[in-house]
Design a protein around this motif. Sequence first.
Motif, PDB file in Angstrom:
ATOM      1  N   ASP A  63       2.342  -3.808  -4.045  1.00  0.00           N
ATOM      2  CA  ASP A  63       3.196  -3.990  -2.871  1.00  0.00           C
ATOM      3  C   ASP A  63       3.145  -5.388  -2.271  1.00  0.00           C
ATOM      4  OD1 ASP A  63       3.880  -1.341  -3.166  1.00  0.00           O
ATOM      5  OD2 ASP A  63       2.585  -0.634  -1.538  1.00  0.00           O
ATOM      6  N   LEU A  64       2.285  -6.259  -2.778  1.00  0.00           N
ATOM      7  CA  LEU A  64       2.051  -7.558  -2.146  1.00  0.00           C
ATOM      8  C   LEU A  64       3.309  -8.420  -2.038  1.00  0.00           C
ATOM      9  CD1 LEU A  64      -0.377  -8.788  -0.795  1.00  0.00           C
ATOM     10  CD2 LEU A  64      -0.893  -9.975  -2.906  1.00  0.00           C
ATOM     11  N   SER A  65       4.138  -8.457  -3.051  1.00  0.00           N
ATOM     12  CA  SER A  65       5.374  -9.258  -2.999  1.00  0.00           C
ATOM     13  C   SER A  65       6.267  -8.789  -1.864  1.00  0.00           C
ATOM     14  CB  SER A  65       6.142  -9.166  -4.314  1.00  0.00           C
ATOM     15  OG  SER A  65       5.471  -9.854  -5.321  1.00  0.00           O
ATOM     16  N   ARG A  66       6.417  -7.492  -1.718  1.00  0.00           N
ATOM     17  CA  ARG A  66       7.248  -6.919  -0.666  1.00  0.00           C
ATOM     18  C   ARG A  66       6.677  -7.249   0.712  1.00  0.00           C
ATOM     19  NH1 ARG A  66       6.420  -2.987   2.405  1.00  0.00           N
ATOM     20  NH2 ARG A  66       4.803  -2.042   1.133  1.00  0.00           N
ATOM     21  N   ILE A  67       5.362  -7.114   0.857  1.00  0.00           N
ATOM     22  CA  ILE A  67       4.696  -7.407   2.134  1.00  0.00           C
ATOM     23  C   ILE A  67       4.910  -8.881   2.503  1.00  0.00           C
ATOM     24  CG2 ILE A  67       2.438  -7.624   3.246  1.00  0.00           C
ATOM     25  CD1 ILE A  67       1.611  -5.131   1.479  1.00  0.00           C
ATOM     26  N   ALA A  68       4.691  -9.767   1.551  1.00  0.00           N
ATOM     27  CA  ALA A  68       4.843 -11.204   1.800  1.00  0.00           C
ATOM     28  C   ALA A  68       6.288 -11.544   2.162  1.00  0.00           C
ATOM     29  CB  ALA A  68       4.382 -12.006   0.589  1.00  0.00           C
ATOM     30  N   ALA A  69       7.241 -10.941   1.470  1.00  0.00           N
ATOM     31  CA  ALA A  69       8.660 -11.219   1.728  1.00  0.00           C
ATOM     32  C   ALA A  69       9.098 -10.702   3.093  1.00  0.00           C
ATOM     33  CB  ALA A  69       9.516 -10.598   0.630  1.00  0.00           C
ATOM     34  N   ALA A  70       8.502  -9.623   3.568  1.00  0.00           N
ATOM     35  CA  ALA A  70       8.876  -9.052   4.867  1.00  0.00           C
ATOM     36  C   ALA A  70       8.427  -9.935   6.032  1.00  0.00           C
ATOM     37  CB  ALA A  70       8.296  -7.645   5.005  1.00  0.00           C
ATOM     38  N   GLY A  71       7.397 -10.736   5.828  1.00  0.00           N
ATOM     39  CA  GLY A  71       6.937 -11.665   6.858  1.00  0.00           C
ATOM     40  C   GLY A  71       6.002 -11.036   7.874  1.00  0.00           C
ATOM     41  N   GLU A  72       5.594 -11.874   8.811  1.00  0.00           N
ATOM     42  CA  GLU A  72       4.672 -11.432   9.859  1.00  0.00           C
ATOM     43  C   GLU A  72       5.404 -10.565  10.875  1.00  0.00           C
ATOM     44  OE1 GLU A  72       3.232 -15.359  11.043  1.00  0.00           O
ATOM     45  OE2 GLU A  72       1.289 -14.802  10.184  1.00  0.00           O
ATOM     46  N   SER A  73       4.629  -9.698  11.528  1.00  0.00           N
ATOM     47  CA  SER A  73       5.195  -8.787  12.516  1.00  0.00           C
ATOM     48  C   SER A  73       4.105  -8.371  13.489  1.00  0.00           C
ATOM     49  CB  SER A  73       5.770  -7.542  11.814  1.00  0.00           C
ATOM     50  OG  SER A  73       4.711  -6.788  11.242  1.00  0.00           O
ATOM     51  N   GLN A  74       4.395  -7.401  14.297  1.00  0.00           N
ATOM     52  CA  GLN A  74       3.399  -6.859  15.220  1.00  0.00           C
ATOM     53  C   GLN A  74       2.206  -6.287  14.448  1.00  0.00           C
ATOM     54  OE1 GLN A  74       3.385  -6.976  18.594  1.00  0.00           O
ATOM     55  NE2 GLN A  74       1.570  -5.735  18.866  1.00  0.00           N
ATOM     56  N   GLU A  75       2.432  -5.834  13.215  1.00  0.00           N
ATOM     57  CA  GLU A  75       1.383  -5.197  12.414  1.00  0.00           C
ATOM     58  C   GLU A  75       0.847  -6.064  11.279  1.00  0.00           C
ATOM     59  OE1 GLU A  75       4.509  -3.666  12.763  1.00  0.00           O
ATOM     60  OE2 GLU A  75       3.889  -2.499  14.509  1.00  0.00           O
ATOM     61  N   VAL A  76       1.414  -7.233  11.055  1.00  0.00           N
ATOM     62  CA  VAL A  76       1.055  -8.064   9.903  1.00  0.00           C
ATOM     63  C   VAL A  76       0.841  -9.506  10.333  1.00  0.00           C
ATOM     64  CG1 VAL A  76       1.875  -8.977   7.683  1.00  0.00           C
ATOM     65  CG2 VAL A  76       2.315  -6.586   8.282  1.00  0.00           C
ATOM     66  N   GLU A  77      -0.279 -10.087   9.875  1.00  0.00           N
ATOM     67  CA  GLU A  77      -0.591 -11.494  10.136  1.00  0.00           C
ATOM     68  C   GLU A  77      -0.984 -12.148   8.817  1.00  0.00           C
ATOM     69  OE1 GLU A  77      -1.228 -15.043  12.157  1.00  0.00           O
ATOM     70  OE2 GLU A  77      -0.387 -13.201  12.982  1.00  0.00           O
ATOM     71  N   PHE A  78      -0.452 -13.339   8.541  1.00  0.00           N
ATOM     72  CA  PHE A  78      -0.793 -14.097   7.344  1.00  0.00           C
ATOM     73  C   PHE A  78      -1.702 -15.271   7.720  1.00  0.00           C
ATOM     74  CE2 PHE A  78       3.689 -13.025   5.582  1.00  0.00           C
ATOM     75  CZ  PHE A  78       3.270 -11.763   5.200  1.00  0.00           C
ATOM     76  N   LYS A  79      -2.675 -15.525   6.880  1.00  0.00           N
ATOM     77  CA  LYS A  79      -3.529 -16.706   6.976  1.00  0.00           C
ATOM     78  C   LYS A  79      -3.592 -17.295   5.573  1.00  0.00           C
ATOM     79  CE  LYS A  79      -5.218 -16.262  11.232  1.00  0.00           C
ATOM     80  NZ  LYS A  79      -4.817 -17.185  12.248  1.00  0.00           N
ATOM     81  N   VAL A  80      -3.293 -18.568   5.444  1.00  0.00           N
ATOM     82  CA  VAL A  80      -3.275 -19.199   4.131  1.00  0.00           C
ATOM     83  C   VAL A  80      -4.684 -19.271   3.536  1.00  0.00           C
ATOM     84  CG1 VAL A  80      -3.358 -21.600   4.916  1.00  0.00           C
ATOM     85  CG2 VAL A  80      -2.189 -21.033   2.792  1.00  0.00           C
ATOM     86  N   THR A  81      -5.693 -19.488   4.395  1.00  0.00           N
ATOM     87  CA  THR A  81      -7.083 -19.558   3.951  1.00  0.00           C
ATOM     88  C   THR A  81      -7.974 -18.878   4.993  1.00  0.00           C
ATOM     89  OG1 THR A  81      -7.492 -21.656   5.076  1.00  0.00           O
ATOM     90  CG2 THR A  81      -6.773 -21.787   2.774  1.00  0.00           C
ATOM     91  N   PHE A  82      -9.224 -18.728   4.646  1.00  0.00           N
ATOM     92  CA  PHE A  82     -10.197 -18.275   5.631  1.00  0.00           C
ATOM     93  C   PHE A  82     -10.328 -19.412   6.640  1.00  0.00           C
ATOM     94  CE2 PHE A  82     -14.143 -17.158   7.600  1.00  0.00           C
ATOM     95  CZ  PHE A  82     -14.233 -15.774   7.479  1.00  0.00           C
TER      96      PHE A  82
END
Length: 141
Positions: free
Chosen positions: A20-39
């Motif tokens: 599911d990772l491609s779909r999650i990444a394509a959907a973008g950040e939201s109230q429930e999702v946060e992206f961090k490029v690195t630690f």
Amino acid sequence: MADASNEKLPPWADSVLSRDLSRIAAAGESQEVEFKVTFPSHVGDLGKEIAAFATSNDGTIYLGIADDGAIVGIASGSDTGVRAKLRQRIEGLCSGPVQPTVTPSIRFAVHAGLTVMAIDVRKGSAPIYYAGNVPYLRQLT
């Protein structure tokens, strides 16, 4: 780039998350999702996100995905020692600077040979969670 759907996953990779990772990444950040490029170099930055999710709602922080949705992976993520050290740092953060204590679920995914770490944070039972004695609340992205 390799086709992730035909990729042979290592035993430590979560197969559903990897799929599911491609779909999650394509959907973008939201109230429930946060992206961090690195630690983050300052672990407190991650603590803020964890505290905000624990205060507001269930959410997942993905390490190894850029803000624009590009899957970049975490450095040396296929190495057992690197994954263990990341897990230990997050567990220490969630039982120290983040208060009250939070117990996240940590998963790893593989996409096109790149490792992504997912930190699943449940909304906690306390009304407010703190990182470094500062209260945090998640609002949108």
